[in-house]
Design an enzyme around this catalytic site. Structure first.
Site, short mmCIF file in Angstrom:
data_model
loop_
_atom_site.label_atom_id
_atom_site.label_comp_id
_atom_site.label_asym_id
_atom_site.label_seq_id
_atom_site.Cartn_x
_atom_site.Cartn_y
_atom_site.Cartn_z
N ARG A 188 1.02 -1.04 -0.19
CA ARG A 188 0.21 -0.10 0.63
C ARG A 188 1.07 1.57 0.15
O ARG A 188 0.10 2.62 -0.23
CB ARG A 188 -0.98 -0.08 1.28
CG ARG A 188 -2.65 -0.66 1.01
CD ARG A 188 -3.20 -0.62 2.43
NE ARG A 188 -4.43 -0.72 1.96
CZ ARG A 188 -5.30 -1.29 2.67
NH1 ARG A 188 -5.17 -2.62 2.59
NH2 ARG A 188 -6.60 -0.88 2.74
N ARG B 98 -18.28 -4.07 9.87
CA ARG B 98 -16.82 -3.49 10.18
C ARG B 98 -17.05 -2.21 11.06
O ARG B 98 -17.34 -1.29 10.43
CB ARG B 98 -15.22 -3.67 9.28
CG ARG B 98 -14.87 -4.88 8.63
CD ARG B 98 -13.98 -5.10 7.56
NE ARG B 98 -13.64 -3.71 7.38
CZ ARG B 98 -11.82 -3.89 6.37
NH1 ARG B 98 -12.13 -4.60 5.26
NH2 ARG B 98 -11.22 -2.26 6.32
N ARG C 112 -10.12 6.54 4.58
CA ARG C 112 -9.46 5.13 3.52
C ARG C 112 -9.10 5.89 2.25
O ARG C 112 -7.69 5.08 1.56
CB ARG C 112 -10.26 4.02 3.94
CG ARG C 112 -10.07 3.88 5.59
CD ARG C 112 -10.88 2.68 5.58
NE ARG C 112 -11.63 1.85 4.83
CZ ARG C 112 -12.22 0.55 5.01
NH1 ARG C 112 -13.44 1.13 5.97
NH2 ARG C 112 -12.43 -0.07 4.49
P1 ADP Z 1 -10.50 -2.11 2.85
O1 ADP Z 1 -9.80 -2.63 1.37
O2 ADP Z 1 -11.68 -2.49 3.07
O3 ADP Z 1 -9.19 -0.85 2.70
P2 ADP Z 1 -8.00 -4.13 4.24
O4 ADP Z 1 -9.17 -4.84 5.23
O5 ADP Z 1 -6.72 -4.06 3.04
O6 ADP Z 1 -9.73 -3.07 4.42
O7 ADP Z 1 -7.64 -2.83 5.22
C1 ADP Z 1 -8.15 -2.40 6.51
C2 ADP Z 1 -7.22 -1.67 7.36
O8 ADP Z 1 -5.94 -2.55 7.83
C3 ADP Z 1 -6.82 -0.72 6.61
O9 ADP Z 1 -7.23 0.25 6.33
C4 ADP Z 1 -4.94 -0.38 6.89
O10 ADP Z 1 -5.39 0.41 8.34
C5 ADP Z 1 -4.52 -1.40 7.52
N1 ADP Z 1 -4.23 -2.21 6.66
C6 ADP Z 1 -4.02 -3.11 6.00
N2 ADP Z 1 -3.56 -3.94 5.29
C7 ADP Z 1 -2.29 -2.84 5.18
C8 ADP Z 1 -0.93 -2.62 4.73
N3 ADP Z 1 0.29 -3.16 3.54
N4 ADP Z 1 -0.18 -1.80 4.46
C9 ADP Z 1 -0.75 -0.51 5.65
N5 ADP Z 1 -2.12 -0.26 6.60
C10 ADP Z 1 -3.02 -1.54 6.89
#
Ligand code: ADP
Ligand code: ADP
Ligand code: ZN
Length: 215
Positions: A88, A159, A170
């Site tokens: 990300r 969630r 986000r």
């Molecule tokens: P979505 O795809 O709905 O945004 P995720 O389940 O992938 O949600 O991620 C939920 C939260 O977990 C993110 O908003 C972040 O806070 C954290 N997160 C997940 N993956 C990462 C990542 N690769 N780097 C930083 N934070 C992450």
């Protein structure tokens, strides 16, 4: 088959990944699912991550890099992997390249799933998920029995971060920190664009038509 599913929150990465993992028999690795499991279990990692997740901010890179390094070292990743929600940020992408080089499993393709912002908000506001990682939508993809997971029978929940203000945060984090990776992977010749709007089955066939070339 070594794949990254890329796209904003709500693009359908998790929904598609679940089906793709069954179809191609490779593990679905979702950093969001791993972090949520740690929050539920009250681990040190979960305690550190929770504050960021509740606000819709990214968890620090060092934490994620550690998670992904350990996960990719597990034996079920030998035939390949489907990464969802990682990388990300640019430092996460650089770390991933180094890890993959070390284990000899270079990335083959990054699927960039594209969906318009307003549609993302509608999807996330109506999303219901299961601790097993399945996700549903009360209108677009309802479970067979109300509030019950088709896959495992557990009760579904919304969630904490699927609230409109956190969703907007986000999407902002995505635009600022994550979206630049589109060019990063385009320059490496790894990016394939996928139209993420339309029926879930249609998106699945577009993706599997692309991935069949990497079998
Ligand atoms: P979505 O795809 O709905 O945004 P995720 O389940 O992938 O949600 O991620 C939920 C939260 O977990 C993110 O908003 C972040 O806070 C954290 N997160 C997940 N993956 C990462 C990542 N690769 N780097 C930083 N934070 C992450
Ligand atoms: P991501 O993992 O990218 O954050 P999800 O796979 O959890 O996204 O999907 C977000 C929401 O949108 C869920 O409620 C899901 O049921 C729904 N959804 C997924 N794909 C589609 C689609 N093609 N059309 C309509 N709704 C969808
Ligand atoms: Zn379930």
């Amino acid at each position: 088959m070594n794949v990254v599913l890329f796209g904003p929150p709500g693009a359908g990465k998790g929904t598609q990944a679940k089906e793709l993992a069954k179809h191609y028999q490779i593990p679905h690795i979702s950093t969001g699912d791993i972090l949520r499991a740690n929050v539920r279990d009250g681990t040190e990692l979960g305690k550190e991550a929770k504050g960021y997740m509740d606000k819709g901010e990214l968890v620090p890179d060092e934490v994620l890099i550690g998670i992904i390094k350990n996960r990719l070292a597990e034996s079920d990743c030998k035939p390949g992997y489907l990464l969802d929600g990682y990388p990300r940020t640019t430092p996460q992408a650089d770390a991933l390249s180094a890890i993959l080089e070390e284990i000899g499993m270079p990335l083959e393709v990054v699927l960039n799933i594209d969906v318009a912002d307003e549609e993302l908000v509608t999807r996330l506001c109506g999303r219901y998920v299961c601790t097993c990682g399945e996700s549903y939508h009360m209108k677009f993809n309802p479970p067979e029995k109300e509030n019950v997971c088709d896959a495992c029978g557990a009760e579904l929940y919304q969630r904490d971060d699927d609230k409109e203000d956190v969703i907007r945060q986000r999407l902002d984090s995505y635009k600022e920190k994550t979206q630049p990776l589109i060019n990063y992977y385009k320059e490496k010749g790894l990016l394939v664009d996928i139209n993420g709007t339309g029926a879930i089955d249609r998106v699945f066939s577009d993706i599997s038509n692309t991935l069949d070339q990497y079998k």
